[in-house]
Design a protein around this motif. Structure first.
Motif, PDB file in Angstrom:
ATOM      1  N   ILE A 136      22.749 -49.560 -62.820  1.00 55.61           N
ATOM      2  CA  ILE A 136      22.309 -49.991 -61.492  1.00 55.61           C
ATOM      3  C   ILE A 136      20.863 -49.558 -61.254  1.00 55.61           C
ATOM      4  CG2 ILE A 136      22.809 -49.894 -59.029  1.00 55.61           C
ATOM      5  CD1 ILE A 136      25.096 -51.095 -60.479  1.00 55.61           C
ATOM      6  N   ALA A 137      20.568 -48.304 -61.632  1.00 54.51           N
ATOM      7  CA  ALA A 137      19.209 -47.790 -61.464  1.00 54.51           C
ATOM      8  C   ALA A 137      18.223 -48.674 -62.234  1.00 54.51           C
ATOM      9  CB  ALA A 137      19.129 -46.348 -61.943  1.00 54.51           C
ATOM     10  N   ALA A 138      18.634 -49.154 -63.407  1.00 54.17           N
ATOM     11  CA  ALA A 138      17.746 -49.958 -64.235  1.00 54.17           C
ATOM     12  C   ALA A 138      17.376 -51.262 -63.546  1.00 54.17           C
ATOM     13  CB  ALA A 138      18.402 -50.246 -65.582  1.00 54.17           C
ATOM     14  N   VAL A 139      18.319 -51.849 -62.822  1.00 54.25           N
ATOM     15  CA  VAL A 139      18.002 -53.086 -62.119  1.00 54.25           C
ATOM     16  C   VAL A 139      17.062 -52.794 -60.955  1.00 54.25           C
ATOM     17  CG1 VAL A 139      18.949 -54.894 -60.665  1.00 54.25           C
ATOM     18  CG2 VAL A 139      20.082 -54.275 -62.764  1.00 54.25           C
ATOM     19  N   LYS A 140      17.323 -51.699 -60.260  1.00 58.55           N
ATOM     20  CA  LYS A 140      16.506 -51.392 -59.100  1.00 58.55           C
ATOM     21  C   LYS A 140      15.062 -51.100 -59.481  1.00 58.55           C
ATOM     22  CE  LYS A 140      18.245 -49.357 -55.548  1.00 58.55           C
ATOM     23  NZ  LYS A 140      18.904 -48.439 -54.604  1.00 58.55           N
ATOM     24  N   ASN A 141      14.853 -50.482 -60.641  1.00 57.05           N
ATOM     25  CA  ASN A 141      13.474 -50.178 -60.993  1.00 57.05           C
ATOM     26  C   ASN A 141      12.859 -51.206 -61.933  1.00 57.05           C
ATOM     27  OD1 ASN A 141      14.233 -49.505 -63.657  1.00 57.05           O
ATOM     28  ND2 ASN A 141      14.789 -47.462 -62.997  1.00 57.05           N
ATOM     29  N   GLY A 142      13.566 -52.303 -62.149  1.00 57.74           N
ATOM     30  CA  GLY A 142      12.949 -53.410 -62.863  1.00 57.74           C
ATOM     31  C   GLY A 142      13.077 -53.375 -64.373  1.00 57.74           C
ATOM     32  N   GLU A 143      13.788 -52.384 -64.916  1.00 63.00           N
ATOM     33  CA  GLU A 143      13.961 -52.347 -66.360  1.00 63.00           C
ATOM     34  C   GLU A 143      14.820 -53.519 -66.835  1.00 63.00           C
ATOM     35  OE1 GLU A 143      11.672 -50.532 -67.966  1.00 63.00           O
ATOM     36  OE2 GLU A 143      13.195 -49.683 -69.263  1.00 63.00           O
ATOM     37  N   PHE A 191       8.408 -41.679 -66.636  1.00 61.68           N
ATOM     38  CA  PHE A 191       7.771 -42.860 -67.233  1.00 61.68           C
ATOM     39  C   PHE A 191       8.067 -44.110 -66.410  1.00 61.68           C
ATOM     40  CE2 PHE A 191       8.057 -40.515 -71.478  1.00 61.68           C
ATOM     41  CZ  PHE A 191       6.785 -40.032 -71.336  1.00 61.68           C
ATOM     42  N   LEU A 192       9.296 -44.172 -65.861  1.00 63.76           N
ATOM     43  CA  LEU A 192       9.632 -45.325 -65.022  1.00 63.76           C
ATOM     44  C   LEU A 192       8.700 -45.405 -63.824  1.00 63.76           C
ATOM     45  CD1 LEU A 192      13.498 -45.514 -64.797  1.00 63.76           C
ATOM     46  CD2 LEU A 192      11.930 -47.161 -65.785  1.00 63.76           C
ATOM     47  N   ASN A 193       8.443 -44.245 -63.219  1.00 62.64           N
ATOM     48  CA  ASN A 193       7.581 -44.247 -62.043  1.00 62.64           C
ATOM     49  C   ASN A 193       6.138 -44.527 -62.405  1.00 62.64           C
ATOM     50  OD1 ASN A 193       9.425 -43.811 -59.963  1.00 62.64           O
ATOM     51  ND2 ASN A 193       9.659 -41.699 -60.649  1.00 62.64           N
ATOM     52  N   PHE A 244      -0.149 -49.597 -68.326  1.00 64.08           N
ATOM     53  CA  PHE A 244      -0.355 -48.884 -69.582  1.00 64.08           C
ATOM     54  C   PHE A 244       0.908 -48.147 -70.012  1.00 64.08           C
ATOM     55  CE2 PHE A 244      -1.310 -44.695 -71.448  1.00 64.08           C
ATOM     56  CZ  PHE A 244      -1.864 -45.105 -72.643  1.00 64.08           C
ATOM     57  N   PHE A 245       1.698 -47.698 -69.031  1.00 61.44           N
ATOM     58  CA  PHE A 245       2.874 -46.894 -69.342  1.00 61.44           C
ATOM     59  C   PHE A 245       4.108 -47.728 -69.683  1.00 61.44           C
ATOM     60  CE2 PHE A 245       0.249 -43.935 -66.952  1.00 61.44           C
ATOM     61  CZ  PHE A 245       0.275 -42.849 -67.802  1.00 61.44           C
ATOM     62  N   GLU A 246       3.923 -49.040 -69.705  1.00 68.13           N
ATOM     63  CA  GLU A 246       5.025 -49.952 -70.002  1.00 68.13           C
ATOM     64  C   GLU A 246       5.857 -49.520 -71.218  1.00 68.13           C
ATOM     65  OE1 GLU A 246       5.703 -54.348 -68.750  1.00 68.13           O
ATOM     66  OE2 GLU A 246       4.957 -52.593 -67.742  1.00 68.13           O
ATOM     67  N   PRO A 247       5.246 -49.343 -72.397  1.00 71.20           N
ATOM     68  CA  PRO A 247       6.062 -49.030 -73.579  1.00 71.20           C
ATOM     69  C   PRO A 247       6.727 -47.666 -73.523  1.00 71.20           C
ATOM     70  CG  PRO A 247       3.724 -48.955 -74.117  1.00 71.20           C
ATOM     71  CD  PRO A 247       3.817 -49.487 -72.729  1.00 71.20           C
ATOM     72  N   PHE A 248       6.299 -46.800 -72.598  1.00 65.85           N
ATOM     73  CA  PHE A 248       6.852 -45.445 -72.610  1.00 65.85           C
ATOM     74  C   PHE A 248       8.320 -45.391 -72.216  1.00 65.85           C
ATOM     75  CE2 PHE A 248       2.451 -44.352 -72.827  1.00 65.85           C
ATOM     76  CZ  PHE A 248       2.421 -43.149 -73.485  1.00 65.85           C
ATOM     77  N   THR A 249       8.811 -46.413 -71.494  1.00 67.14           N
ATOM     78  CA  THR A 249      10.211 -46.354 -71.112  1.00 67.14           C
ATOM     79  C   THR A 249      11.124 -46.761 -72.257  1.00 67.14           C
ATOM     80  OG1 THR A 249       9.936 -48.531 -70.190  1.00 67.14           O
ATOM     81  CG2 THR A 249       9.902 -46.703 -68.651  1.00 67.14           C
ATOM     82  N   ALA A 250      10.535 -47.271 -73.334  1.00 68.10           N
ATOM     83  CA  ALA A 250      11.345 -47.581 -74.508  1.00 68.10           C
ATOM     84  C   ALA A 250      11.433 -46.332 -75.371  1.00 68.10           C
ATOM     85  CB  ALA A 250      10.716 -48.718 -75.296  1.00 68.10           C
ATOM     86  N   ALA A 251      12.586 -46.209 -76.060  1.00 61.78           N
ATOM     87  CA  ALA A 251      12.836 -44.989 -76.817  1.00 61.78           C
ATOM     88  C   ALA A 251      11.773 -44.742 -77.883  1.00 61.78           C
ATOM     89  CB  ALA A 251      14.211 -45.055 -77.450  1.00 61.78           C
ATOM     90  N   TRP A 252      11.316 -45.816 -78.539  1.00 63.08           N
ATOM     91  CA  TRP A 252      10.451 -45.587 -79.705  1.00 63.08           C
ATOM     92  C   TRP A 252       9.201 -44.814 -79.355  1.00 63.08           C
ATOM     93  CZ3 TRP A 252       5.418 -47.228 -80.062  1.00 63.08           C
ATOM     94  CH2 TRP A 252       5.002 -48.213 -79.168  1.00 63.08           C
ATOM     95  N   LEU A 253       8.738 -44.935 -78.100  1.00 69.01           N
ATOM     96  CA  LEU A 253       7.565 -44.178 -77.699  1.00 69.01           C
ATOM     97  C   LEU A 253       7.931 -43.031 -76.753  1.00 69.01           C
ATOM     98  CD1 LEU A 253       4.608 -43.869 -78.015  1.00 69.01           C
ATOM     99  CD2 LEU A 253       4.245 -45.436 -76.122  1.00 69.01           C
TER     100      LEU A 253
END
Lengths: 241, 278, 268
Positions: free
Chosen positions: A159-166, C99-101, C108-117
């Motif tokens: 749910i958090a992922a949808v809210k923050n756009g992931e 990283f999400l925030n 620039f921080f886009e790839p940081f939420t993916a595990a590989w980075l």
């Protein structure tokens, strides 16, 4: 692992605290405690929800002494077959692959459609990113479709992922998503639904045929006198018998 | 606010802090005992015992603790019940493995099927302690094995020259002296043990991280009197502070023990201490 | 389907090459070995990169902690304390959240939420902190004579560091550092388990092991396979580090050479 510590969950049923001398041992009901409205921990830290009420009623009708334990979803079946509790009552859909390993009673809910939740009505469900909890039937469903699957360890994180756009949307059981969509103005429940999985039943060891029959009989009586339907309505779970 | 922080669930998280501390307190000495046994076995004269000791250290250390926890407790539980089954129900006819099921007679159940909940909980707790002790015992064995070798040979040779038997040399000379060499490694092990506690929920013990997640998760008004959004952040922040404080306190205490142990030892630290007081 | 075929289909599944769908029935041992092995690619990737990068940061941190200037010392001390004092579990949680925030602040921080980075960064900081503590300990135990000799030869500043202090520090720290390397590889198993989401069922060895445990309902096959792979990896790490250790000590007389003793000075 004799699981767990549900600090609270000792429950002696209407039969009273008399330690079941007549009919043998205590039946241990294993649940997850993290899947409202089916089962969750209330403010007092006790198991509550649709299945709590259902389980208590079934035990009463089958004249069994029951107590509740919680266990992680991932190891809920291994712990059943290894004998750490006797029944799984955790919103578990009856599927063929599960049926090979354990036995199910008759279903006590109709197949609950899975639904999508998203931040807007026009989320891309075919080419976008759809989130699901790791190792659920929903995750497997998305993996087969066109959308990009992203898996999180807990439903909370999806749910958090949808809210923050992931992710663009989450696929999960409708009964689980409904209260979330009601409480959160940013999220909407999409109209598209998927029918995956069968109804929910109690899971038992294959060697426990006798117990299975007792529960089957109890479920039948609840279906017949309409008390099961009352519970379903009370907890806003899809479908009536 | 005060009401919110004293709900039954919050009480559970407070109790779980105690559970974790209790577990650490019980596990540490047991793991140390395992470690001592393992290290002694690994340097034994008897070949099979030596192999066993070395294999124990190498295998358990080679596997990430998380992978170990995921299957070991169930195996341990089944092993206990299997043994009890063999002893208590010699004339049981059915097979123990029926398809996927693991079935033992009622008398062999651990704990018994009609035991009250607290017995189940304590048994689960005991299994968790044992699993932790086996894993960390391997690390401790490794540390102690190194420490035993670090004791200067001259000390042991002197003991022999005084006519001590091997047994005496071991207990009177080697063991008292090895601690000072082992302590840096053991204190790190203790730090590691503290930080492994979030994995407790894999062993079926509901620890602080489990409750922090449960409490922090979004709550919709239908299922609680205190609905709130995703508060996991704050609960984890509290955990972070807890762990940092705990680490700090441990560091201070261990530094004290170290300075105690160094006292009068033939090491650089002991020398420095002697000079400082002289 | 032959086992060879399975390896072709799933050998590189963890990085998205091969069959799109994971096997869903008839799980053979071959399936499990192949996919869990394929997941090891991620464990090795995280371990190797974090270790290499962390090595340099750790040297800097150790020098900082040993420095007499408060400006350098305090930040290093706090960095080391923060990462050594908290469970990796919680570090992953906060990093993902952070990283999400940051992502909404700047793309620039886009790839940081993916595990590989993202996970790599956490593991990198984590191992840097642990290694720094090891290096710091070694730094303090460099024989005084070595440094005095360097001074006498007129070495100073950078050349004194690269020729005398650094090599000696490494030599002294190596056994402890070997342990840190082993534990770092073990820590990589936590990435997908608790911290970061898995995209399109590309995960590490533990992810696939739990996939099989979930599908077969039998934890006694996939987890021991996973354990087998990790023991293998540990043995390789020990061998490589032992080789380096030999080189580091090659100038010493034979009998004083420090055998690589796996005495963990610092472990996670």
């Amino acid at each position: 692992m004799k699981n767990l510590i549900l600090t609270t969950a000792v429950l002696a049923l209407s039969a009273g605290m008399v330690m079941a001398d007549g009919h043998g041992k205590t039946i241990r009901l294993g649940t997850e405690g993290a899947y409202p409205p089916y089962n969750f921990l209330n403010d007092a830290g006790e198991v509550a929800g649709f299945e709590r009420e259902l389980g208590d009623e079934l035990c009463k009708r089958a004249e069994l002494t029951c107590e509740w334990v919680t266990n992680e979803w991932d190891s809920i079946i291994p712990n059943l077959v290894s004998g750490n509790y006797d029944v799984i009552i955790a919103g578990m859909s009856i599927t063929d692959e599960r049926d090979e390993v354990i036995d199910f009673t008759q279903n006590y809910t109709l197949p609950d459609p899975s639904a999508y939740i998203a931040t807007s009505e026009d989320a891309d469900l075919t080419g976008g990113v759809v989130a699901a909890q790791t190792n659920t039937i929903q995750a497997a469903f998305i993996a087969e479709g066109g959308a990009t699957l992203v898996e999180f360890a807990t439903p909370e994180e999806t749910i958090a992922a949808v809210k923050n756009g992931e992710a663009d949307a989450v696929l999960a059981d409708k009964a689980f998503l409904l209260p979330i969509a009601e409480a959160d103005a940013d999220l909407v429940l999409l109209e598209q639904e998927e029918l995956i999985g069968g109804g929910i039943g109690l899971g038992l060891r294959e060697s426990d045929a006798e117990l299975k029959e007792k529960f089957n009989a109890a479920i039948t009586t609840m279906k017949e006198d309409g008390s099961l339907n009352e519970l379903l309505t009370k907890w806003e779970i899809f479908g009536q018998f | 606010m005060a009401c919110y922080l004293t709900t039954g669930k919050h009480m559970s998280i407070y109790t779980s802090v105690l559970t974790v501390l209790l577990l650490l307190g019980i596990t540490a000495p047991i793991a140390l005992a395992f470690g001592f046994g393992g290290a002694t076995a690994a340097r034994s004269q008897i070949a099979p015992l030596r192999w066993f000791g070395k294999a124990y250290i190498a295998i358990v250390r080679g596997v990430p603790d998380i992978a170990f926890f995921l299957f070991f407790v169930i195996a341990l539980d089944q092993a206990v019940e299997y043994l009890r089954h063999k002893v208590l129900c010699p004339d049981w006819e059915g097979p123990i493995r029926q398809g996927n099921d693991f079935v033992v007679c009622q008398a062999a159940k651990m704990p018994l099927g009609n035991a009250p909940q607290w017995v189940h909980e304590s048994y689960g707790f005991g299994l968790a302690v044992l699993t932790f002790a086996i894993v960390f015992g391997a690390f401790a064995a490794n540390v102690l094995f190194g420490a035993m070798r670090a004791v200067p040979r001259a000390q042991l040779e002197t003991a022999e020259a005084y006519g001590m038997s091997q047994h005496q040399t071991f207990w009177r000379i080697l063991v008292p002296q090895m601690w000072v060499y082992a302590l840096p490694g053991l204190s790190n092990l203790w730090m590691v043990l503290i930080k492994a506690t979030p994995l407790l929920f894999l062993l079926g013990v509901e620890d602080i991280v489990y409750w922090a997640r449960e409490l922090g998760g979004t709550k919709t008004p239908r299922f609680t009197d205190y609905p709130h959004g995703d508060w996991r952040m704050w609960y984890f922040l509290a955990l972070l502070v807890f762990y940092l404080l705990f680490t700090r306190v441990s560091e201070i205490v261990l530094a004290r023990i170290m300075s105690r142990l160094t006292h009068g030892q033939a090491t650089a630290g002991g020398e420095a201490q002697r000079k400082a007081t002289a | 389907m032959s086992c060879f075929q399975t390896i072709q289909d799933y050998g590189l599944r963890a990085i998205g090459i091969g069959e799109r769908l994971l096997p869903r029935e008839d799980f053979t041992l071959c399936h499990q070995f192949t996919l869990i092995g394929s997941g090891m690619i991620w464990n090795i990737y995280f371990g190797l990169l974090a270790l290499t990068l962390g090595f340099f940061l750790a040297t800097a941190l150790a020098m900082g902690k040993a420095s007499s200037r408060t400006l350098f010392r305090k930040p290093s001390e706090w960095f080391i304390f923060l990462f050594r004092g908290s469970p990796l579990f919680i570090q992953f949680f906060f990093a993902y959240f952070l990283f999400l925030n940051l992502k909404s602040v700047h793309p620039f921080f886009e790839p940081f939420t993916a595990a590989w980075l993202g996970a790599l960064v956490v593991l990198f900081f984590n191992t840097a902190a642990y290694s720094a503590e090891i290096f710091y300990g070694a730094l303090l135990s460099i024989p005084k004579g070595d440094i005095e000799a360097a001074d006498a030869y007129g070495l100073s500043g950078w050349s004194r560091f690269t020729r005398v202090i650094w090599p000696t520090m490494l030599r002294l720290a190596w056994p402890g550092y070997t342990n840190e390397a082993i534990f770092l590889f073990h820590a990589t198993a936590l990435v997908f388990f608790s911290g970061f989401p898995a995209w399109q069922q590309r995960g590490d060895a533990l992810y696939y092991a739990s996939y099989f445990a979930d599908k077969t309902f039998n934890p006694f096959v996939p987890y021991p396979i996973l354990a087998f792979y990790f023991i293998l990896l540990t043995l390789i790490v020990i061998a490589v580090f032992g080789f380096v250790n030999k080189r580091l000590n090659r100038h010493l007389p034979q009998n004083t050479r420090q055998k690589i003793r796996l005495r963990p000075n610092l472990i996670r």
